[in-house]
Every structure is written in structure tokens, then in C-alpha cells.
Design a protein around this motif. Sequence first.
Motif, PDB file in Angstrom:
ATOM      1  N   LYS A 217     -21.541  87.179  66.296  1.00 36.50           N
ATOM      2  CA  LYS A 217     -21.077  87.435  64.932  1.00 36.50           C
ATOM      3  C   LYS A 217     -19.832  88.294  64.957  1.00 36.50           C
ATOM      4  N   ALA A 218     -18.931  88.019  64.029  1.00 41.51           N
ATOM      5  CA  ALA A 218     -17.823  88.927  63.728  1.00 41.51           C
ATOM      6  C   ALA A 218     -18.156  89.595  62.399  1.00 41.51           C
ATOM      7  N   VAL A 219     -18.123  90.926  62.351  1.00 42.43           N
ATOM      8  CA  VAL A 219     -18.502  91.641  61.131  1.00 42.43           C
ATOM      9  C   VAL A 219     -17.378  92.599  60.721  1.00 42.43           C
ATOM     10  N   LEU A 220     -17.182  92.693  59.405  1.00 46.32           N
ATOM     11  CA  LEU A 220     -16.182  93.595  58.845  1.00 46.32           C
ATOM     12  C   LEU A 220     -16.827  94.436  57.759  1.00 46.32           C
ATOM     13  N   SER A 221     -16.421  95.696  57.675  1.00 46.58           N
ATOM     14  CA  SER A 221     -16.922  96.555  56.601  1.00 46.58           C
ATOM     15  C   SER A 221     -15.923  97.672  56.353  1.00 46.58           C
ATOM     16  N   GLN A 222     -15.949  98.221  55.144  1.00 50.17           N
ATOM     17  CA  GLN A 222     -15.072  99.308  54.759  1.00 50.17           C
ATOM     18  C   GLN A 222     -15.511  99.878  53.418  1.00 50.17           C
ATOM     19  N   MET A 223     -14.980 101.027  53.084  1.00 53.46           N
ATOM     20  CA  MET A 223     -15.102 101.566  51.734  1.00 53.46           C
ATOM     21  C   MET A 223     -13.716 101.454  51.104  1.00 53.46           C
ATOM     22  N   THR A 224     -13.639 100.808  49.934  1.00 55.53           N
ATOM     23  CA  THR A 224     -12.354 100.538  49.298  1.00 55.53           C
ATOM     24  C   THR A 224     -12.220 101.319  47.996  1.00 55.53           C
ATOM     25  N   SER A 225     -11.159 102.102  47.895  1.00 58.99           N
ATOM     26  CA  SER A 225     -10.801 102.765  46.638  1.00 58.99           C
ATOM     27  C   SER A 225      -9.541 102.094  46.118  1.00 58.99           C
ATOM     28  N   ALA A 226      -9.555 101.694  44.835  1.00 58.94           N
ATOM     29  CA  ALA A 226      -8.438 100.887  44.343  1.00 58.94           C
ATOM     30  C   ALA A 226      -8.176 101.102  42.860  1.00 58.94           C
ATOM     31  N   PHE A 227      -6.945 100.786  42.476  1.00 60.70           N
ATOM     32  CA  PHE A 227      -6.554 100.681  41.075  1.00 60.70           C
ATOM     33  C   PHE A 227      -6.481  99.200  40.736  1.00 60.70           C
ATOM     34  N   GLU A 228      -7.066  98.803  39.598  1.00 62.58           N
ATOM     35  CA  GLU A 228      -7.064  97.404  39.189  1.00 62.58           C
ATOM     36  C   GLU A 228      -6.569  97.289  37.745  1.00 62.58           C
ATOM     37  N   TYR A 229      -5.836  96.209  37.503  1.00 65.43           N
ATOM     38  CA  TYR A 229      -5.308  95.942  36.170  1.00 65.43           C
ATOM     39  C   TYR A 229      -5.535  94.479  35.833  1.00 65.43           C
ATOM     40  N   GLU A 230      -6.109  94.232  34.645  1.00 69.33           N
ATOM     41  CA  GLU A 230      -6.315  92.865  34.187  1.00 69.33           C
ATOM     42  C   GLU A 230      -5.617  92.674  32.847  1.00 69.33           C
ATOM     43  N   ARG A 231      -4.892  91.561  32.738  1.00 73.76           N
ATOM     44  CA  ARG A 231      -4.129  91.253  31.528  1.00 73.76           C
ATOM     45  C   ARG A 231      -4.598  89.922  30.942  1.00 73.76           C
ATOM     46  N   ASN A 232      -5.014  89.965  29.683  1.00 69.57           N
ATOM     47  CA  ASN A 232      -5.396  88.760  28.964  1.00 69.57           C
ATOM     48  C   ASN A 232      -4.120  88.092  28.439  1.00 69.57           C
ATOM     49  N   VAL A 233      -3.605  87.116  29.189  1.00 67.85           N
ATOM     50  CA  VAL A 233      -2.331  86.484  28.847  1.00 67.85           C
ATOM     51  C   VAL A 233      -2.465  85.610  27.614  1.00 67.85           C
ATOM     52  N   THR A 234      -3.493  84.765  27.606  1.00 69.55           N
ATOM     53  CA  THR A 234      -3.799  83.926  26.447  1.00 69.55           C
ATOM     54  C   THR A 234      -5.285  84.089  26.139  1.00 69.55           C
ATOM     55  N   PHE A 238      -6.449  84.908  32.281  1.00 73.16           N
ATOM     56  CA  PHE A 238      -6.364  86.310  32.662  1.00 73.16           C
ATOM     57  C   PHE A 238      -5.643  86.430  34.010  1.00 73.16           C
ATOM     58  N   LEU A 239      -4.803  87.444  34.135  1.00 68.35           N
ATOM     59  CA  LEU A 239      -4.164  87.784  35.398  1.00 68.35           C
ATOM     60  C   LEU A 239      -4.654  89.149  35.836  1.00 68.35           C
ATOM     61  N   ASN A 240      -4.865  89.330  37.134  1.00 63.70           N
ATOM     62  CA  ASN A 240      -5.307  90.639  37.606  1.00 63.70           C
ATOM     63  C   ASN A 240      -4.570  91.045  38.868  1.00 63.70           C
ATOM     64  N   PHE A 241      -4.441  92.352  39.030  1.00 64.35           N
ATOM     65  CA  PHE A 241      -3.720  92.954  40.154  1.00 64.35           C
ATOM     66  C   PHE A 241      -4.579  94.082  40.727  1.00 64.35           C
ATOM     67  N   LYS A 242      -4.573  94.198  42.059  1.00 63.91           N
ATOM     68  CA  LYS A 242      -5.374  95.223  42.721  1.00 63.91           C
ATOM     69  C   LYS A 242      -4.559  95.867  43.833  1.00 63.91           C
ATOM     70  N   ALA A 243      -4.575  97.205  43.883  1.00 66.43           N
ATOM     71  CA  ALA A 243      -3.902  97.942  44.951  1.00 66.43           C
ATOM     72  C   ALA A 243      -4.775  99.124  45.327  1.00 66.43           C
ATOM     73  N   GLY A 244      -4.994  99.298  46.626  1.00 66.47           N
ATOM     74  CA  GLY A 244      -5.868 100.388  47.043  1.00 66.47           C
ATOM     75  C   GLY A 244      -5.801 100.643  48.533  1.00 66.47           C
ATOM     76  N   TYR A 245      -6.845 101.301  49.034  1.00 62.97           N
ATOM     77  CA  TYR A 245      -6.872 101.704  50.438  1.00 62.97           C
ATOM     78  C   TYR A 245      -8.280 101.537  50.982  1.00 62.97           C
ATOM     79  N   ASP A 246      -8.376 101.014  52.215  1.00 64.18           N
ATOM     80  CA  ASP A 246      -9.654 100.846  52.903  1.00 64.18           C
ATOM     81  C   ASP A 246      -9.902 102.026  53.829  1.00 64.18           C
ATOM     82  N   PHE A 247     -11.026 102.705  53.618  1.00 64.72           N
ATOM     83  CA  PHE A 247     -11.429 103.815  54.470  1.00 64.72           C
ATOM     84  C   PHE A 247     -12.547 103.357  55.420  1.00 64.72           C
ATOM     85  N   ASN A 248     -12.594 103.996  56.587  1.00 64.52           N
ATOM     86  CA  ASN A 248     -13.662 103.719  57.563  1.00 64.52           C
ATOM     87  C   ASN A 248     -13.785 102.214  57.823  1.00 64.52           C
TER      88      ASN A 248
END
Length: 280
Positions: A217-234, A238-248
Motif C-alpha cells: 500500500k501507498a498511504v498519505l496523510s496530513q493535517m490541512t489548514s486552509a482558507f476557502e472561498y465559494e462564489r455563487n456565479v449563477t 458555483f466556483l470555489n478556491f482553496k489555499a492552505g498548508y499541510d502539516f505533518n
Amino acid sequence: MKVRFLIYALFLISVLSTKAQENFGASVTIKTEPTEKINFNESDISLFYQKQLGTKNKITNTLEYSNLKVNYEFNPYNFYADQDKFNQIKNTFQYSGVISEKTKWQVSVIPTANFQGNLDFSDLTVLGDLEINQKLSSKLNVILGAGRTSIFGAPKFTPIIAFDYKMNERTNLKIGFPDSKFSFSNNDRNIFSLTNSFNGNFYHLDAISNQNSTAEKAVLSQMTSAFEYERNVTKNLFLNFKAGYDFNKKYNLLNNSDHKVYDYNTGNGYILGLGIKYKQ
């Protein structure tokens, strides 16, 4: 033949729920997670169905396919570099109901096929969870539960706990494990969120990839802290954007007993994501 049957079985669960269809949605997302040694790029497409059953019960079903590409360009050892593409087919079926005026419950069943390149029955895993939502006041709910999840990479049983506080009609705070979230909406079209989540995944390796190793098995894990923005275009888009950082952040290879046989030592890194969603 086995592969065709497995894909059909996963898809059938989704199709059955459409007979009770009330709402429909579809989404496409892409994200990149570069680290010091390895870059991870993932694309995801999903279909969503929801139906209210009377006044107390509801079913939802989400069929999802994701593809993860791994770039080992910055890995000085170039170890297992043939493991550069992973796939997942996942179906999430949820049933929720009302026990009393203050108590609700929800159960999820999640069959998932996680594979490197060749899909087989051995790649099929069943995850899921059970949650109880108890209303403590007009603004505060407590959520308790447990499930078999992949938030730490390999599937294992984990607890679920959260305090959900609705400050007002536009602001909500949820603090808990594995997910926490603060969300704010300044109007009907914008939602801003700060999130923190423990998340991960696993993939069964092809025999040709691990023929000289005990890794399965290949396994991945992390704790992610992020800012997210969702825009109701019509009305429905919906459009959404996410930016953050993966810890551990961890990327390991495990044997059939889920013991670590190799650690890539990727280091932490940032995450960027873009998505588009349709709902009706």
C-alpha cells in the motif's frame, strides 16, 4: 470480467438512489500540493444525488472518481518512482433521520476502490461511519460518532466529535475532530471559510510495482489548514478556491500488515485548489 463487475457494482449503488432523486449536483476540482521532495497533483470529478423521504429522513449518494499524480523530481533517491499515478473510485451513501425534536442521526456506507493501475476485487474496501447530532440549545449542537476512515492513511476506526455553534444567520463555527470550520457569508453569493482537517488516503500497489518489495500500500496523510472561498456565479453554478498548508504530511509504503517499510520523508507544503460545482 471482475473489473467490469466491480465498476458496475459501485455505479449501481449510485443509480439506485436516482429513483428517489430530488436534487442533483456535479463538481470538478483540481489541486496541487508541492513539498520539498515530491509534488502531488490531484483531479476529481463527482456526481451527487439527494432525496428527502417524508419529513424525517433523507438519503444522499455521491459517486466520485479521483486521479493522483506524483512527481518525484525532487526526490534524491528516486525510490519507487514508478509509483507515479494512483486512482480511486468511491461511492458515499448516507441515510439520515430524526429521532426526536433535538436528536438526529446519520449513517454512511462508503465502498471504495483504491488502485495504482490495474483494478481488481482486492482493491475494494468498505469504509463508513455513524453520527449522532444532539441539539443543546437554539444555537449549539454536539456531534458524536465513530467510523472506519482513511484520515490517517490506512483504514482504521476513528472517533468523531464536534461542537457546532451557529452565531447568526451568516456565521457558523464548528470545532472538533477530524474537521473544524469557521464560515461567514457577507451576502447570498459569497461564503468565506477557515478550515482545519485531518485527512488522508491509501492505494493498493500493482504486483509489477512491488515485485521486489514487501510493500502493498501507498498511504498519505496530513493535517490541512486552509482558507476557502465559494462564489455563487449563477443560480446553479458555483466556483470555489482553496489555499492552505499541510502539516505533518506523511507518504509511506506499508506491507500487508500495515507496517511501514519505507518513508519518503516528503516534508510539509502548501495546497492550492480550484473547483466548479453545479447544483439544482
